[in-house]
Design a protein around this motif. Sequence first.
Motif, PDB file in Angstrom:
ATOM      1  N   ALA A 354       0.800  -1.220   0.000  1.00  0.00           N
ATOM      2  CA  ALA A 354       0.000   0.000   0.000  1.00  0.00           C
ATOM      3  C   ALA A 354       0.837   1.277   0.000  1.00  0.00           C
ATOM      4  CB  ALA A 354      -0.955  -0.008   1.202  1.00  0.00           C
ATOM      5  N   PHE A 355       1.905   1.328   0.781  1.00  0.00           N
ATOM      6  CA  PHE A 355       2.536   2.618   1.073  1.00  0.00           C
ATOM      7  C   PHE A 355       3.941   2.797   0.509  1.00  0.00           C
ATOM      8  CE2 PHE A 355      -0.406   1.915   4.720  1.00  0.00           C
ATOM      9  CZ  PHE A 355      -1.290   2.943   4.437  1.00  0.00           C
ATOM     10  N   THR A 356       4.606   1.734   0.080  1.00  0.00           N
ATOM     11  CA  THR A 356       5.997   1.877  -0.355  1.00  0.00           C
ATOM     12  C   THR A 356       6.124   2.806  -1.563  1.00  0.00           C
ATOM     13  OG1 THR A 356       6.564  -0.329   0.472  1.00  0.00           O
ATOM     14  CG2 THR A 356       8.022   0.641  -1.183  1.00  0.00           C
ATOM     15  N   ALA A 357       5.330   2.569  -2.589  1.00  0.00           N
ATOM     16  CA  ALA A 357       5.438   3.380  -3.813  1.00  0.00           C
ATOM     17  C   ALA A 357       5.032   4.827  -3.560  1.00  0.00           C
ATOM     18  CB  ALA A 357       4.571   2.772  -4.913  1.00  0.00           C
ATOM     19  N   ILE A 358       4.040   5.039  -2.718  1.00  0.00           N
ATOM     20  CA  ILE A 358       3.590   6.412  -2.437  1.00  0.00           C
ATOM     21  C   ILE A 358       4.658   7.175  -1.676  1.00  0.00           C
ATOM     22  CG2 ILE A 358       1.814   7.799  -1.303  1.00  0.00           C
ATOM     23  CD1 ILE A 358      -0.136   5.530  -1.741  1.00  0.00           C
ATOM     24  N   ALA A 359       5.294   6.517  -0.719  1.00  0.00           N
ATOM     25  CA  ALA A 359       6.359   7.180   0.044  1.00  0.00           C
ATOM     26  C   ALA A 359       7.530   7.537  -0.853  1.00  0.00           C
ATOM     27  CB  ALA A 359       6.813   6.278   1.188  1.00  0.00           C
ATOM     28  N   SER A 363       7.928  11.590  -2.307  1.00  0.00           N
ATOM     29  CA  SER A 363       8.919  12.104  -1.351  1.00  0.00           C
ATOM     30  C   SER A 363       9.205  13.583  -1.551  1.00  0.00           C
ATOM     31  CB  SER A 363      10.222  11.302  -1.476  1.00  0.00           C
ATOM     32  OG  SER A 363      10.719  11.390  -2.802  1.00  0.00           O
ATOM     33  N   GLY A 364       8.988  14.103  -2.749  1.00  0.00           N
ATOM     34  CA  GLY A 364       9.259  15.513  -2.988  1.00  0.00           C
ATOM     35  C   GLY A 364       8.052  16.408  -2.852  1.00  0.00           C
ATOM     36  N   ALA A 365       6.893  15.850  -2.486  1.00  0.00           N
ATOM     37  CA  ALA A 365       5.664  16.637  -2.317  1.00  0.00           C
ATOM     38  C   ALA A 365       5.327  16.698  -0.834  1.00  0.00           C
ATOM     39  CB  ALA A 365       4.516  16.022  -3.110  1.00  0.00           C
ATOM     40  N   VAL A 366       5.479  17.861  -0.232  1.00  0.00           N
ATOM     41  CA  VAL A 366       5.305  17.971   1.210  1.00  0.00           C
ATOM     42  C   VAL A 366       3.873  17.648   1.614  1.00  0.00           C
ATOM     43  CG1 VAL A 366       4.820  20.459   1.064  1.00  0.00           C
ATOM     44  CG2 VAL A 366       5.678  19.463   3.209  1.00  0.00           C
ATOM     45  N   GLU A 367       2.873  18.004   0.778  1.00  0.00           N
ATOM     46  CA  GLU A 367       1.492  17.735   1.151  1.00  0.00           C
ATOM     47  C   GLU A 367       1.199  16.244   1.189  1.00  0.00           C
ATOM     48  OE1 GLU A 367       2.652  19.117  -1.542  1.00  0.00           O
ATOM     49  OE2 GLU A 367       1.330  18.975  -3.298  1.00  0.00           O
ATOM     50  N   VAL A 368       1.834  15.489   0.290  1.00  0.00           N
ATOM     51  CA  VAL A 368       1.649  14.035   0.294  1.00  0.00           C
ATOM     52  C   VAL A 368       2.335  13.420   1.512  1.00  0.00           C
ATOM     53  CG1 VAL A 368       2.136  11.897  -0.971  1.00  0.00           C
ATOM     54  CG2 VAL A 368       1.426  13.956  -2.210  1.00  0.00           C
TER      55      VAL A 368
END
Length: 431
Positions: A354-359, A363-368
Amino acid sequence: MPITVISDRIKFFINRTRERLWVKPLASCVLSIAGALIAKLADYTQLAQILPSVTVESVETLLSVMASGMLVIATFAVGSMVAAYGSASNTASPRSFALVVADDVSQHALSTFIGAFIFSIVGLIATKNGYFQHAGHFVLFILTIIVFMMVILTFVRWVDRIARLGRLGTTIEKVEKATAEALKRRRDAPNLGGRPVESKYYTGLAIPTDSIGYLQHINIAALQTYAEQINGYIAVAVLPGSFIVPGRPLAYIDAESLVPNDVDCSLVTSAFLIDKERVFDDDPRFGLVVLSQIAARALSPAVNDPGTAIDILGILTRLFVGWKTQMGSEYTPEVKYDRVTVPELSIQEMFDDAFTAIARDGSGAVEVQIRLQKMLSILAAMGDDAMRDAAIRHAQRALAYAEKNLLLPEDIATIRKISSFAFDDPLEERY
């Protein structure tokens, strides 16, 4: 063969046929031919004495209009659906294609249009060749009016659906629904109806396979039946979604009087359905992977849509919270197959999906990164030790990504503050 084994196979087969676009149109064609010819039965009754007269010309005119119009509409429907399928694959993920194709409204609409076309052609041929008499013409006229009404209602409903089909939001909703249903089925049967695994080490005779691909389905009922025949036990070593290669053991057989040469491996391997692609039915992790891939695509420089990634983080959190809420400490799953042991899903692997690819990609988007840390903190506070460990591990990893790719020290400090739940030592001692 026991009824449970047969019903399990039939259920999985029905779910697969729903993803085939030709099934419903084929059934509609058969019903249309039968409906056009069933009007002939009225000619063998006394209905001709009481039914009003209908001219052959009026019936032929209606059927001609329908025949010419339905072919155009069916062609237009196919073109619109193909465009929607392409949009779903390009804007979301190619892995979501099966869910979009299985849309009931679109399949019903295409089936109705093709069925109406076949009905009108068959009825027109029969009418022009004098197949019907007085009662048959009237019944065919009524059937034509009913088909007209069905076409109009279906078209209006389908236009509303096709405007949404293939859109990113609709595709995400379908993936979320499929994942939630798969998670619910696994909550109700964490071990697929078998017994939980008591040891991480497998013993007994290994049953390998010569196939290669993804494991889509396990017929636990068939394994139970074979285990009863040999008076032994079967330990399943793989779960749906696993990538299977030749020589990899699918299961292990443990029986006191077991003679390896007497074991019919084909009865065991036939219970494992292996194919080229993963499916959502028995594989909740596949739904998590697809959602993560949609978020990763949205975070790519070509798309640059962090809002979609933030929405999917909320969906993933909702799915995990629902998983934990239903899997309470007092929940005891029913064991339907006491001679088969099946491992449970790993919460660590589910979090990886769930979270590996999103992290990484966010990584360069502070809101994410802010939303990711907040969602992980919610999951860490759910009261489940395994879920807390997984959430902490991913929060630390996401923070490492953020520290490497965020440009402003203020943004990094914000992420550090939110992720403080993932560290035992105080924030000021770490930085």
